[in-house]
Scaffold this motif. Structure first.
Motif, short mmCIF file in Angstrom:
data_model
loop_
_atom_site.label_atom_id
_atom_site.label_comp_id
_atom_site.label_asym_id
_atom_site.label_seq_id
_atom_site.Cartn_x
_atom_site.Cartn_y
_atom_site.Cartn_z
N ASP A 13 36.28 44.37 42.27
CA ASP A 13 36.39 45.62 43.01
C ASP A 13 37.44 45.49 44.11
O ASP A 13 37.37 46.13 44.99
CB ASP A 13 35.00 46.00 43.86
CG ASP A 13 34.61 44.61 44.68
OD1 ASP A 13 34.94 43.50 44.40
OD2 ASP A 13 33.76 44.70 45.72
N GLN A 14 38.36 44.54 43.47
CA GLN A 14 39.58 44.50 44.45
C GLN A 14 40.88 44.49 43.56
O GLN A 14 41.83 43.75 43.85
CB GLN A 14 39.59 42.85 45.09
CG GLN A 14 38.16 42.78 45.98
CD GLN A 14 38.33 41.13 46.29
OE1 GLN A 14 38.86 40.05 45.92
NE2 GLN A 14 37.60 41.07 47.45
N LEU A 15 41.08 45.60 43.06
CA LEU A 15 42.07 45.91 42.07
C LEU A 15 43.42 46.61 42.81
O LEU A 15 44.25 47.07 41.89
CB LEU A 15 41.57 46.82 40.70
CG LEU A 15 40.36 45.91 40.12
CD1 LEU A 15 39.92 46.71 38.79
CD2 LEU A 15 40.62 44.35 39.80
N GLY A 19 47.57 45.64 48.00
CA GLY A 19 46.64 45.12 48.72
C GLY A 19 46.92 43.64 49.26
O GLY A 19 48.15 43.23 48.72
N PRO A 20 46.41 42.97 50.05
CA PRO A 20 46.86 41.80 50.72
C PRO A 20 46.84 40.64 49.71
O PRO A 20 47.39 39.39 50.17
CB PRO A 20 45.59 41.34 51.84
CG PRO A 20 44.97 42.81 52.04
CD PRO A 20 45.22 43.56 50.93
N LEU A 25 53.38 38.11 45.43
CA LEU A 25 53.09 37.31 44.59
C LEU A 25 54.47 36.40 44.21
O LEU A 25 55.49 37.05 44.01
CB LEU A 25 52.39 37.79 43.32
CG LEU A 25 50.98 38.12 43.44
CD1 LEU A 25 50.50 38.69 42.00
CD2 LEU A 25 50.15 36.87 43.76
N ASP A 26 54.22 35.39 43.87
CA ASP A 26 55.59 34.32 43.49
C ASP A 26 55.19 33.82 42.26
O ASP A 26 53.98 32.83 42.22
CB ASP A 26 55.48 33.47 44.65
CG ASP A 26 56.92 32.25 44.39
OD1 ASP A 26 57.33 32.51 43.23
OD2 ASP A 26 57.18 31.97 45.16
N ALA A 27 55.71 34.17 41.17
CA ALA A 27 55.63 33.72 39.74
C ALA A 27 55.36 32.16 39.70
O ALA A 27 55.11 31.57 38.71
CB ALA A 27 56.28 34.30 38.71
N ALA A 28 56.34 31.54 40.47
CA ALA A 28 56.59 30.24 40.52
C ALA A 28 55.45 29.40 41.08
O ALA A 28 55.29 28.08 40.46
CB ALA A 28 57.76 29.82 41.09
N TRP A 132 42.34 33.04 53.95
CA TRP A 132 41.27 34.09 54.12
C TRP A 132 41.97 35.60 54.51
O TRP A 132 42.85 35.51 55.53
CB TRP A 132 40.17 33.82 55.06
CG TRP A 132 38.92 34.66 55.07
CD1 TRP A 132 38.84 35.50 55.93
CD2 TRP A 132 38.06 35.06 54.01
NE1 TRP A 132 37.59 36.41 55.79
CE2 TRP A 132 37.34 36.18 54.33
CE3 TRP A 132 38.12 34.66 52.65
CZ2 TRP A 132 36.20 36.63 53.54
CZ3 TRP A 132 36.97 34.96 51.73
CH2 TRP A 132 36.24 36.01 52.36
N ARG A 133 41.80 36.49 53.87
CA ARG A 133 42.44 37.65 54.09
C ARG A 133 41.55 38.78 54.13
O ARG A 133 40.34 39.00 53.60
CB ARG A 133 43.34 38.22 52.98
CG ARG A 133 44.27 37.16 52.51
CD ARG A 133 45.87 37.11 53.11
NE ARG A 133 46.21 35.76 52.76
CZ ARG A 133 47.56 36.17 51.76
NH1 ARG A 133 47.57 37.24 51.27
NH2 ARG A 133 48.14 35.06 51.49
#
Length: 524
Positions: A13-15, A19-20, A25-28, A132-133
């Motif tokens: 339910d976080q799709l 969002g935070p 995102l960093d693929a590395a 934690w976000r």
């Protein structure tokens, strides 16, 4: 994973793509962790379409992330053996942290108290750092709601709703509400006339793509004996589809939504309702977009104020209020049983087989769509469960299993609290109790039913009416002092001792019959 690596936990339910959790995102260095909650389906009957919704929506996000070059650690139902109900999300996370050895695990506020604490415990026990976000999907944080609630003798939706309107400047004209009133609910209670709703705008249907069809096939193979039919699935599973559903509602249904939002018409379960709750509760749709689009329609003269305010009140008021109550009162809230009810749900809550026309119609909607609008939930299915004496948590579990849009934070205060009065008055100041006369007023079901809503005893007595009077009688010591029930109790007191005894006798026989029929009636 190498030094500095992060494991990003994304629940079903976080799709929200913006969002935070997924922003930046960093693929590395980042691996996204997603797990289909197989244990929920293994513990008992769950609507097939509910499983399709969550699993398909999750897989669509998984595939989007992988297409961007993001590593995704994904567990699906195909990976889990049948009968693996003892393996929950926390167990899977614990195992994957041990295998992947991330330095940091990033998590966001969950929609379920038990899941949130279980996952937190798993991270802390691993020695990894927990990042934690806060969930920015909601307009009221847990902390801001707690501040609003502090020191209040009672938590009243109307006052919270007004504070949210002011804070977010929604439907405001300076410091005053648009139209000079905060609430137009009195204009939103109309029932359809004898000719019914007339021609209704068709609801959008989203045909399953390859990913969704694969999920449907897996659900049918593994859970084909569960309620509903996965092949009927037509819900949005991506943000683009959710946005199209919102567009359709604003254009075709919002203008008449307000007036008819409480009406019921047999065979037409969707009517003018938005049916956006699945997309909102999975974070496929931002509530701010809903509010902005509805308010813009009002200002353009495309939707009346009573309709727009009613829609705004559900999203900015009720939805945020319910979430605030959940996190303020958990975990003790789940134990609430203020009326001391302990019955199992009758079997028709799982198979829809009953001679009560209103219940049969509502259950047909639930089994076909995994949905019923708020009056059918509260004043048909919820009302009967309460009058009958079902355990409030059992009703919540049923709601979680059968409705596509159910998440613990929204289901528990609505089902256990508002519907069953299990919280003793936290969400609502009185039980929502009514006789068959209310259903007769708001729908055409009673004209198609063998029962008479005006009779409490005899062969044609409406079970709602029988249990309504018996409910008041049984709980007079507990509820007789409630000022919002004084009218009902005055009417009860007009009945003779003999009439009240006959009603109790009828209710006892009916309850025994339903209890005997519900021996295999699912969980609870």
């Amino acid at each position: 994973m190498s030094a500095g690596q992060r494991l990003i936990v994304v629940l079903g339910d976080q799709l929200d793509r913006r969002g935070p959790l997924l922003d930046g995102l960093d693929a590395a260095r980042d691996t996204v962790w997603m797990t289909e909650a197989v244990a929920e389906a293994e513990r008992g009957p769950v609507h097939q379409q509910r499983l399709v919704l969550f699993f398909s929506a999750m897989r669509h996000l998984r595939d989007e992330l992988r297409a961007r070059g993001i590593n995704v650690r994904y567990r699906c139902i195909e990976d889990a053996p049948v009968g693996s109900s003892d393996q929950g999300l926390a167990d899977h996370l614990r195992a994957d942290i041990a295998h992947l050895q991330p330095d940091t695990v990033v998590m966001m506020e969950a929609g379920d108290w038990g899941i949130e604490h279980g996952l937190q415990d798993a991270v802390r026990a691993s020695g990894a750092t927990l990042d934690w976000r806060r969930d920015s999907h909601f307009l009221a944080s847990r902390e801001s709601f707690a501040c609003w609630a502090a020191g209040r003798k009672s938590l009243t939706l109307e006052y919270f709703y007004r504070s949210m309107r002011k804070r977010h400047a929604v439907l405001m004209e300076g410091d005053q509400p648009a139209g000079g009133a905060w609430n137009f609910d009195k204009d939103n209670r109309a029932a359809f006339g004898r000719d019914g709703p007339g021609e209704l705008p068709p609801h959008p249907r989203f045909q399953p793509d390859t990913t969704t069809r694969e999920v449907i096939d897996r659900v049918l193979e593994r859970y084909g004996d569960h309620p509903g039919d996965a092949r009927d699935f037509d819900q949005p599973v991506t943000p683009d589809q959710a946005q199209r559903a919102l567009d359709d509602f604003i254009r075709y249904r919002l203008p008449r939504f307000g007036t008819w939002q409480d009406a019921i018409w047999v065979g037409d379960p969707l009517l003018y309702h938005a049916r956006l709750s699945t997309s909102l509760n999975l974070h496929l749709l931002d509530p701010r977009d809903c509010l902005e689009r509805a308010e813009a329609a009002y200002h353009r003269g495309e939707a009346p104020l009573n309709a727009v305010e009613g829609f705004v009140r559900q999203i900015l008021g009720w939805r945020e209020f319910i979430r605030g109550i959940y996190w303020l009162k958990m975990p003790d809230y789940a134990e609430g049983n203020a009326l001391d009810h302990h019955e199992r749900l009758p079997s028709f809550y799982w198979d829809g087989e009953t001679e009560m026309a209103c219940v049969a119609d509502a259950m047909a909607a639930v089994l076909r769509h995994g949905y019923a609008h708020h009056i059918q939930r509260l004043m048909v299915l919820g009302l009967f469960a309460q009058l009958y004496g079902a355990h409030p948590y059992a009703f919540h579990e049923w709601h979680m299993a059968l409705y596509l849009d159910a998440v613990d934070w929204v289901s528990l205060p609505n089902a256990l609290g508002m519907s069953q009065f299990g919280d003793g008055g936290v969400v609502g100041t009185k039980p929502y109790c009514a006789s068959g006369a209310y259903i007769s007023r708001m729908s055409n079901a009673c004209g198609q039913c063998r029962y008479d809503p005006g009779q409490a005893t005899g062969e044609r007595a409406c079970p709602f009416t029988t249990f309504y009077w018996e409910f008041l009688d049984r709980h007079e010591e507990r509820l007789g002092h409630n000022r919002r029930l004084q009218f009902q109790y005055r009417n009860l007191h007009r009945k003779s001792k003999a009439q009240r005894a006959a009603i109790r006798e009828q209710a006892m026989r009916l309850r025994e019959q339903l209890a005997a029929d519900s021996g295999s009636g699912g969980r609870g």
